[in-house]
Scaffold this motif. Structure first.
Motif, PDB file in Angstrom:
ATOM      1  N   CYS A   5      38.477  53.660  63.884  1.00  0.00           N
ATOM      2  CA  CYS A   5      39.809  53.584  63.293  1.00  0.00           C
ATOM      3  C   CYS A   5      40.838  53.528  64.412  1.00  0.00           C
ATOM      4  O   CYS A   5      40.805  54.334  65.338  1.00  0.00           O
ATOM      5  CB  CYS A   5      40.077  54.790  62.390  1.00  0.00           C
ATOM      6  SG  CYS A   5      41.740  54.799  61.682  1.00  0.00           S
ATOM      7  N   ARG A  52      27.110  54.968  60.185  1.00  0.00           N
ATOM      8  CA  ARG A  52      27.085  53.809  59.295  1.00  0.00           C
ATOM      9  C   ARG A  52      25.887  52.921  59.622  1.00  0.00           C
ATOM     10  O   ARG A  52      25.671  52.544  60.770  1.00  0.00           O
ATOM     11  CB  ARG A  52      28.385  53.028  59.447  1.00  0.00           C
ATOM     12  CG  ARG A  52      28.539  51.920  58.451  1.00  0.00           C
ATOM     13  CD  ARG A  52      29.947  51.356  58.566  1.00  0.00           C
ATOM     14  NE  ARG A  52      30.103  50.151  57.808  1.00  0.00           N
ATOM     15  CZ  ARG A  52      30.506  50.111  56.557  1.00  0.00           C
ATOM     16  NH1 ARG A  52      30.801  51.226  55.942  1.00  0.00           N
ATOM     17  NH2 ARG A  52      30.629  48.977  55.927  1.00  0.00           N
ATOM     18  N   LYS A  56      38.234  51.008  54.874  1.00  0.00           N
ATOM     19  CA  LYS A  56      39.245  52.031  55.114  1.00  0.00           C
ATOM     20  C   LYS A  56      38.643  53.187  55.894  1.00  0.00           C
ATOM     21  O   LYS A  56      37.449  53.447  55.820  1.00  0.00           O
ATOM     22  CB  LYS A  56      39.760  52.615  53.796  1.00  0.00           C
ATOM     23  CG  LYS A  56      40.713  51.774  53.046  1.00  0.00           C
ATOM     24  CD  LYS A  56      41.217  52.581  51.866  1.00  0.00           C
ATOM     25  CE  LYS A  56      42.045  51.728  50.939  1.00  0.00           C
ATOM     26  NZ  LYS A  56      42.479  52.481  49.768  1.00  0.00           N
ATOM     27  N   CYS A  57      39.500  53.895  56.585  1.00  0.00           N
ATOM     28  CA  CYS A  57      39.089  55.100  57.294  1.00  0.00           C
ATOM     29  C   CYS A  57      39.042  56.254  56.296  1.00  0.00           C
ATOM     30  O   CYS A  57      40.000  56.462  55.554  1.00  0.00           O
ATOM     31  CB  CYS A  57      40.088  55.400  58.402  1.00  0.00           C
ATOM     32  SG  CYS A  57      39.778  56.950  59.252  1.00  0.00           S
ATOM     33  N   PRO A  58      37.959  57.023  56.260  1.00  0.00           N
ATOM     34  CA  PRO A  58      37.902  58.151  55.329  1.00  0.00           C
ATOM     35  C   PRO A  58      38.809  59.314  55.733  1.00  0.00           C
ATOM     36  O   PRO A  58      39.172  60.138  54.899  1.00  0.00           O
ATOM     37  CB  PRO A  58      36.438  58.577  55.364  1.00  0.00           C
ATOM     38  CG  PRO A  58      35.938  58.100  56.662  1.00  0.00           C
ATOM     39  CD  PRO A  58      36.715  56.864  56.994  1.00  0.00           C
ATOM     40  N   ARG A  95      42.808  57.109  55.827  1.00  0.00           N
ATOM     41  CA  ARG A  95      42.950  56.091  54.774  1.00  0.00           C
ATOM     42  C   ARG A  95      43.614  54.803  55.251  1.00  0.00           C
ATOM     43  O   ARG A  95      44.020  53.978  54.453  1.00  0.00           O
ATOM     44  CB  ARG A  95      43.704  56.639  53.567  1.00  0.00           C
ATOM     45  CG  ARG A  95      43.193  57.948  53.013  1.00  0.00           C
ATOM     46  CD  ARG A  95      41.770  57.924  52.591  1.00  0.00           C
ATOM     47  NE  ARG A  95      41.588  57.125  51.391  1.00  0.00           N
ATOM     48  CZ  ARG A  95      40.411  56.762  50.921  1.00  0.00           C
ATOM     49  NH1 ARG A  95      39.320  57.133  51.549  1.00  0.00           N
ATOM     50  NH2 ARG A  95      40.303  56.041  49.848  1.00  0.00           N
TER      51      ARG A  95
END
Length: 109
Positions: A72, A82, A90-92, A95
Motif C-alpha cells: 500500500c 497473499r 484495496k488495502c485492508p 482502505r
C-alpha cells in the motif's frame, strides 16, 4: 480460365515461445506484470495466467518464481500472505486503493 499454380509456401522460422521470452525477462531482473505486458506486447491479464503456469512448472526444476508482494502506498501495508499473483483492490488497513504492483523474478533454489 486455368488457375496458375501457387508458389510453394515457405514456413516461418521457429520463434521463441511467449513463455520462453517471459522466462528470459524474469531471469534478468524483477518486473511487474505491467512491465512484462509492455515488453511482450500482450494483455496484462494474460501475463498473470502465464505467470501462474510458470510458477507451477518451475517447481519441478531448480528454479523458483520469487514474488515481491504488493504494498500500500498510503500506509505501507505489505500483502505478504497473499497467494494470488494479481494485485489487490484495496488495502485492508487504510482502505485506500493506491497499491503498488507485485514484482516477479526467477531465482535458483
Amino acid at each position: 480460365m486455368a488457375k496458375l499454380p501457387r508458389p510453394p509456401t515457405i514456413p516461418q522460422p521457429a520463434r521463441e515461445t511467449l513463455r520462453h521470452a517471459l522466462l528470459g525477462l524474469l531471469r534478468n531482473e524483477s518486473l511487474s506484470a505491467h512491465d512484462l505486458s509492455a515488453a511482450l506486447r500482450i494483455r496484462e491479464k494474460d501475463v498473470y495466467a502465464h505467470l501462474e503456469h510458470l510458477r507451477r512448472s518451475l517447481g519441478t526444476g531448480g528454479e523458483h518464481l520469487e514474488i515481491t508482494p504488493a504494498q500500500c502506498r498510503g500506509c505501507g501495508f505489505v500483502f505478504a500472505k497473499r497467494e494470488r499473483l494479481t494485485p489487490p483492490g484495496k488495502c485492508p488497513a487504510c482502505r485506500k486503493e493506491a497499491i503498488s504492483d507485485p514484482r516477479f523474478r526467477i531465482i535458483l533454489r
